[in-house]
Motif scaffolding. Structure first.
Motif, PDB file in Angstrom:
ATOM      1  N   GLU A 115       0.833  -1.208   0.000  1.00  0.00           N
ATOM      2  CA  GLU A 115       0.000   0.000   0.000  1.00  0.00           C
ATOM      3  C   GLU A 115       0.865   1.254   0.000  1.00  0.00           C
ATOM      4  O   GLU A 115       0.455   2.310  -0.494  1.00  0.00           O
ATOM      5  N   TRP A 116       2.094   1.129   0.546  1.00  0.00           N
ATOM      6  CA  TRP A 116       2.968   2.293   0.698  1.00  0.00           C
ATOM      7  C   TRP A 116       4.242   2.212  -0.138  1.00  0.00           C
ATOM      8  O   TRP A 116       4.827   3.239  -0.461  1.00  0.00           O
ATOM      9  N   TRP A 117       4.700   0.997  -0.448  1.00  0.00           N
ATOM     10  CA  TRP A 117       5.934   0.845  -1.229  1.00  0.00           C
ATOM     11  C   TRP A 117       5.905  -0.450  -2.026  1.00  0.00           C
ATOM     12  O   TRP A 117       5.486  -1.493  -1.516  1.00  0.00           O
ATOM     13  N   THR A 118       6.342  -0.360  -3.288  1.00  0.00           N
ATOM     14  CA  THR A 118       6.527  -1.542  -4.127  1.00  0.00           C
ATOM     15  C   THR A 118       7.861  -1.403  -4.843  1.00  0.00           C
ATOM     16  O   THR A 118       8.333  -0.290  -5.114  1.00  0.00           O
ATOM     17  N   LYS A 119       8.467  -2.529  -5.149  1.00  0.00           N
ATOM     18  CA  LYS A 119       9.829  -2.520  -5.679  1.00  0.00           C
ATOM     19  C   LYS A 119       9.922  -2.005  -7.110  1.00  0.00           C
ATOM     20  O   LYS A 119      11.012  -1.672  -7.580  1.00  0.00           O
ATOM     21  N   ASP A 120       8.783  -1.911  -7.816  1.00  0.00           N
ATOM     22  CA  ASP A 120       8.816  -1.517  -9.222  1.00  0.00           C
ATOM     23  C   ASP A 120       8.610  -0.023  -9.433  1.00  0.00           C
ATOM     24  O   ASP A 120       8.547   0.444 -10.571  1.00  0.00           O
ATOM     25  N   ARG A 121       8.513   0.752  -8.345  1.00  0.00           N
ATOM     26  CA  ARG A 121       8.341   2.202  -8.449  1.00  0.00           C
ATOM     27  C   ARG A 121       9.369   2.923  -7.600  1.00  0.00           C
ATOM     28  O   ARG A 121       9.868   2.386  -6.612  1.00  0.00           O
ATOM     29  N   CYS A 122       9.677   4.163  -7.983  1.00  0.00           N
ATOM     30  CA  CYS A 122      10.573   5.001  -7.186  1.00  0.00           C
ATOM     31  C   CYS A 122       9.745   5.875  -6.250  1.00  0.00           C
ATOM     32  O   CYS A 122       8.795   6.528  -6.681  1.00  0.00           O
ATOM     33  N   TYR A 123      10.123   5.859  -4.972  1.00  0.00           N
ATOM     34  CA  TYR A 123       9.443   6.662  -3.958  1.00  0.00           C
ATOM     35  C   TYR A 123      10.420   7.646  -3.306  1.00  0.00           C
ATOM     36  O   TYR A 123      10.197   8.105  -2.190  1.00  0.00           O
ATOM     37  N   CYS A 124      11.494   7.965  -4.002  1.00  0.00           N
ATOM     38  CA  CYS A 124      12.562   8.758  -3.389  1.00  0.00           C
ATOM     39  C   CYS A 124      12.256  10.255  -3.341  1.00  0.00           C
ATOM     40  O   CYS A 124      12.737  10.952  -2.440  1.00  0.00           O
ATOM     41  N   ASP A 125      11.493  10.761  -4.287  1.00  0.00           N
ATOM     42  CA  ASP A 125      11.256  12.198  -4.355  1.00  0.00           C
ATOM     43  C   ASP A 125      10.581  12.693  -3.074  1.00  0.00           C
ATOM     44  O   ASP A 125       9.478  12.270  -2.732  1.00  0.00           O
TER      45      ASP A 125
END
Length: 227
Positions: A170-180
């Motif tokens: 729901e908050w993090w998946t390995k195929d997307r960037c969440y760094c911004d």
């Protein structure tokens, strides 16, 4: 078996100066004795740091895989607050197959740490022989450790770390960037370490020597000459 795109090949694990700066910003303190980056975001930023089993100040350090990405650490903290560790511990006592797989994760952790010690030149650290992290091999005491292990090792090695990863989609998946926006990128990277292991700076990043913590006597002496 599903490929874990977060785990990186051996030739890509050597930390760069940029990696160390990002890690310091993620953690809010200078990183210490990081020898590999075993898991990365799809954008290339570190997700997990591999720390030498003996720190440069001589301290044995059993937590080899340290989860650093703030989005993941926050998500895992939600799981801990929600009682997932209690549920996992109950399952470990009731499910022999799961308990066996978890013991296997413990052994895999020890093997990976020994391999990292060899590659980094640390050598044997007898003080932590047989000691892994996170409560393994019989308990769950820290989900962050288990998730860090799963990201570094790939799926199928740590069953409870894998479960925790499946629970944070729901908050993090390995195929997307969440760094911004996940950490402060303005100004200098942290140069003062207030952690329990003592000060350690990153001169190659911040351009100055590591800070030295003064003794109480030195501090009081310095105050006498100030207004």
């Amino acid at each position: 078996m599903e490929e874990n795109t977060a785990a990186v090949p051996q030739e890509s694990r050597q930390p760069s100066a940029h990696d160390l700066e990002v890690l310091s910003r993620q953690l809010g303190r200078p990183v210490r004795d990081v020898v590999e980056i075993p898991a990365r975001c799809v954008c290339g930023n570190p997700l997990v740091a591999a720390t030498a089993p003996r720190l440069s100040n001589g301290t044995p350090f059993p937590t080899t895989f340290y989860l650093t990405h703030p989005v993941i650490t926050s998500a895992v903290s939600r799981l801990e607050a929600g009682g997932l560790m209690n549920e996992m511990n109950e399952r470990l006592t009731a499910d022999d197959e799961l308990a066996g797989a978890y013991r296997g994760a413990h052994e895999a952790y020890l093997q990976a740490r020994n391999e990292i010690a060899h590659r980094s030149g640390t050598g044997a650290v007898p003080e932590i022989d047989g000691i892994s992290a996170g409560g393994m091999p019989t308990r769950v005491k820290c989900l962050h450790v288990l998730v860090g292990h799963s990201l570094a090792a790939g799926p199928g090695v740590n069953p409870l770390g894998d479960q925790a990863l499946d629970s944070i989609t729901e908050w993090w998946t390995k195929d997307r960037c969440y760094c911004d926006g996940a950490w402060d990128t303005a100004g200098e990277a942290p140069s003062r370490d207030l952690s329990r292991h003592g000060p350690q700076g990153l001169p190659e990043i911040v351009g100055r020597p590591a800070p030295v913590r003064k003794s109480k006597t030195e501090s009081e002496s310095g105050k006498e000459g100030t207004a």
